[in-house]
Motif scaffolding. Sequence first.
Motif, PDB file in Angstrom:
ATOM      1  N   SER B  92       0.845  -1.200   0.000  1.00 12.98           N
ATOM      2  CA  SER B  92       0.000   0.000   0.000  1.00 12.98           C
ATOM      3  C   SER B  92       0.877   1.245   0.000  1.00 12.98           C
ATOM      4  O   SER B  92       0.557   2.237  -0.671  1.00 12.98           O
ATOM      5  CB  SER B  92      -0.903   0.019   1.227  1.00 12.98           C
ATOM      6  N   ASP B 221      -6.247  -0.857  -4.171  1.00 13.26           N
ATOM      7  CA  ASP B 221      -5.636  -1.465  -2.994  1.00 13.26           C
ATOM      8  C   ASP B 221      -6.594  -2.504  -2.422  1.00 13.26           C
ATOM      9  O   ASP B 221      -7.553  -2.159  -1.748  1.00 13.26           O
ATOM     10  CB  ASP B 221      -5.318  -0.385  -1.962  1.00 13.26           C
ATOM     11  N   GLU B 222      -6.332  -3.740  -2.705  1.00  9.08           N
ATOM     12  CA  GLU B 222      -7.189  -4.846  -2.248  1.00  9.08           C
ATOM     13  C   GLU B 222      -8.661  -4.544  -2.485  1.00  9.08           C
ATOM     14  O   GLU B 222      -9.452  -4.518  -1.546  1.00  9.08           O
ATOM     15  CB  GLU B 222      -6.948  -5.122  -0.767  1.00  9.08           C
TER      16      GLU B 222
HETATM   17 MG   LIG Z   1      -2.220  -2.462   2.445  1.00 14.67          MG
END
Ligand SMILES: [Mg+2]
Lengths: 442, 300
Positions: B92, B221-222
Motif C-alpha cells: 500500500s 488497494d485490495e
Molecule cells: Mg495495504
Amino acid sequence: MTDAALIAGATQPSGPGHASGSTPKTLAAAKRLKARHAAEFRFRLYGRTAIIVALSFLVILLGRIVSQGWSTFVQNRISVAVYVDPAKVDARALNGVNWDYMISTAALAKLGLTDDDVGERSGKMSALLSPALGYDLLKKIKADPSLIGKTVTVDGPIGADAGLYYKGLIKRSTAEGDRRLDDAQLGWLDQLKAKGQVTSKFNTDFLTHADSTQPEQAGVAGAAIGSALTLIVVGLLAIPIGVLTAVYLEEFAPKNRWTDLLEVNINNLAAVPSIIYGLLGLALFINMMGVPRSTPLVGGLVLALMALPTVIIATRSALKAVPPSIREAALGVGASRTQTVFHHVLPMARPGIMTGAILALSHAMGETAPGLMVGMVFFSSDLPRGFLSAATVLPVQVFIWENASERAFLSMTAACIMVLLAFMILMNGTAIYLRSRYERRW
Amino acid sequence: MSYISKDPSNPSGSPMTTPERHQGDHADGVPEIRLRTAAIGAHADAPTGTLKVQAKKINVFYGAKQALFDVDVDIPGKAVTAFIGPSGCGKSTFLRCINRMNDTIPGAKVTGEVLLDGEDVNDRQIDPVTLRARVGMVFQKPNPFPKSIFENVAYGPRIHGLAAGKADLEEIVEASLKRASLWEEVKDRLNQPGTGLSGGQQQRLVIARAIAVAPEVILMDEPCSALDPIATARIEELIDELRQQFCIVIVTHSMAQAARVSQRTSFFHLGKLVESGSTEEMFTNPKDSRTQDYITGRFG
Ligand SMILES: [Mg+2]
Ligand SMILES: Nc1ncnc2c1ncn2[C@@H]1O[C@H](COP(=O)(O)OP(=O)(O)OP(=O)(O)O)[C@@H](O)[C@H]1O
C-alpha cells in the motif's frame, strides 16, 4: 483429551473418566459465575440508585420552580365603569387629572361606599387596583375627548397584592397586622369577585411587557429580547470563528508542539469561570475599546469569548468522527484539501457541529456573571430596540427580581426561570432535531 | 520472453490478431493495440504497451521507521500489474507513492523518483491534486461519499471542470457507470444515496467515480477483500475490461486473483521488491525462493 471428552467434561461434571478432575474445577467456575453475577447486580443497583437520586433532585427543583412560578401566569383583571365627570376633568390638562382617584371612587361606588373625608378609603381601594387602569382611562379620553361626561368602562389588572389574595397567597387567617391588606380590603375584594367584576385569565402581559416597578405590570419580554439579541451576537461571532478555528486546527495545521500547546490552552479556556470572562470583557471591550456598556453587543462579545472554546472543542470532535476513508476518497479523485474539507468533511460533521454550537449558545444564554460584569443589571420599562440599546438578559432578570422586595416578585422570579428553561428546552430540542435530521448513515 | 524493457519506446512484440479500440479510449499518442485475453488466466501473450510508471530507488519513511527500501518497479500501460506480498511489506505504501497520497500522512517521507510518462511525480512543478486526477485510486473498503449515486460519480468531473454543462455531466456519469458495469443496476435510482448500495455495487460505484475523471492509471488497494466471491468475480471481470483503456495496478492477497487478472506481478517482502515479471512466469517459474515460498503458501 478428545473434543468429545472436553465437551463432556464441561457440561457433565460427573462424566466418565473425568469425575475426579472436573468437579472442583466446575465448582470453582460456578463460584466465579456467581460472583460475577453478584457484581453485575450490585453495579446495576448502584446505577439505578444514582439515577433515582439525580431524578429526584431534578423533580424537587422543577417542582419548586413551577409551584412558585405558576401564579404569575394567572392574571386577575377587573373592569370598572367610570363616570367621567366633566366638572373634574380639565380637557386642556388631561395628564393632571387624578384618574386613579376617579377609578377607585367608582369601584367604591360599585360596593355602595363613598370616600371618607381624608381620602383613606379611596387610597385603600387604589392600592388594590393597578395604575394601569388609570393609564388606560387617560389613553381612552385622549383618543376620544367626547367621552368626557359619559361612562367609560376601563379594564386592567388588579394590584399585585390583591392578586396574591385571589391566588390564595395572602390568607385571611394571617393576623391582620402581618399582611399587606387589611380586613376591609379583603372584604371588598370578596365583594368585587362576587359581583363578577373580577375575571382571571392567562397573563399575556408577563410575556409581552418589559420590566416595571409594579409587579402586575412587569414582564420578561425586555429580558427575553435582550437575551435573543445577545445570542444573535454570540452566534454570529462564536460559530463562524469557532468552526473555522477548529477546521484549521484539525484539518490543516501541522501537528507540532505549538499546536499541542494551543489545544491544551483551548481545553483549559473552556473551564475558566464565567466571571473572569466578564472581567475581561469589562476591561477589554468597555474600557479599552469603548463598546457601550449594558448593551446586547457587549454582552454578546463577552459571551462569544466564553462560547468559543466549547464550539471549537465540539467542532473538532465532530470532525474527528468523520471516517478517514471519506477524506481518502475525496483526495483520491483529485479534490484539494480545501475541497475535501468543505465538500465532504464539514457537511458530514454538520450535525455534530450544530449540536455543539447550540449547546454552547444555550450555555451562554444561561450565564449570569458576565452580564453582571458588563452592566446588564439594568432596569428598563422599555423593550430594547437594538444591539446598542441598554438591555438585560433573562438570567440577570432573575437576579434582579430575586433581589426585589415586593412579595409578588418572588413568584415572578420563578416564572422568569420557567421562561429561561423553556428557551433552553427549545434550543436543545432544536439541537436534537437537527442532529436526527441531518445525521446520515455512511 | 523479455518483457522488462527500460526503453519506453520499445514495445515487446506480440502477435496482433484482433485490434480493438474502445469507446472513450484516450488517444494518447501511439494507439495501444493489444490482444484481449478472452479467457481468464490466459497470459501466454503478454500485453504490449509502453512503460507508464517507472519507480526508481524509492525509499519511504514513516517517522524513523523505514517502510520501503530502494524499490525499483516498472509498470506498463494498458495492463494489469499485481503487487503481492505478506501483510506489512509495503504494498500500500508503494501504491500511495504513485499518486502522492503519502503526502497526506503526517511524518511520511518519500525519496527516489516515480516517473509517470517520464515525468517525476514528486517534482515541485507537479501539483498533487492534478496528479491524482491522472492517477485514480480505489480503496480496500468501498468508500462512496454519503451523497447520491449521481453525485458520487459527478463529483470528480465537476471539480476538475471536465463537463461543459449539465447534459455533458450526465453523459459522463452514464458512461462511467456503464464502464463500471453498474449502470443497469442503478439507472433508475441515481438520486438515492450511494451508501445504500451493496458492498460489491459500492465498490463498482467507487470504480465508476475513479474512471469518471478519465485517469491514466488506476490504483486498486485490495479492492475485493471486503467482497463475496460473486461480487469479486464481477470486479475481476471489470478490471479485465478496464485494462483496455487504463493502466491498472492492483494490490491483492489472493494469489488466484493475481493470476486471474494480472499480466505482470511484483512480489514485495519486508519493504523490498523481491521479484517482478510476467504473471505467468512468476507463478510457474519464480526465480527467487522467497517468491516460490510465498506463492505456494509456505509463509506470509
Ligand atoms: Mg495495504
Ligand atoms: N501511516 C503510517 N504510519 C506509520 N507507519 C505506517 C503507516 N502506514 C504503514 N506503515 C508501516 O509501513 C509498513 C508497510 O505498510 P503497508 O500498509 O504499506 O503494508 P501492506 O503491504 O499494504 O500491508 P497489508 O497487506 O496488510 O495492507 C508497515 O510496517 C506499516 O506498519
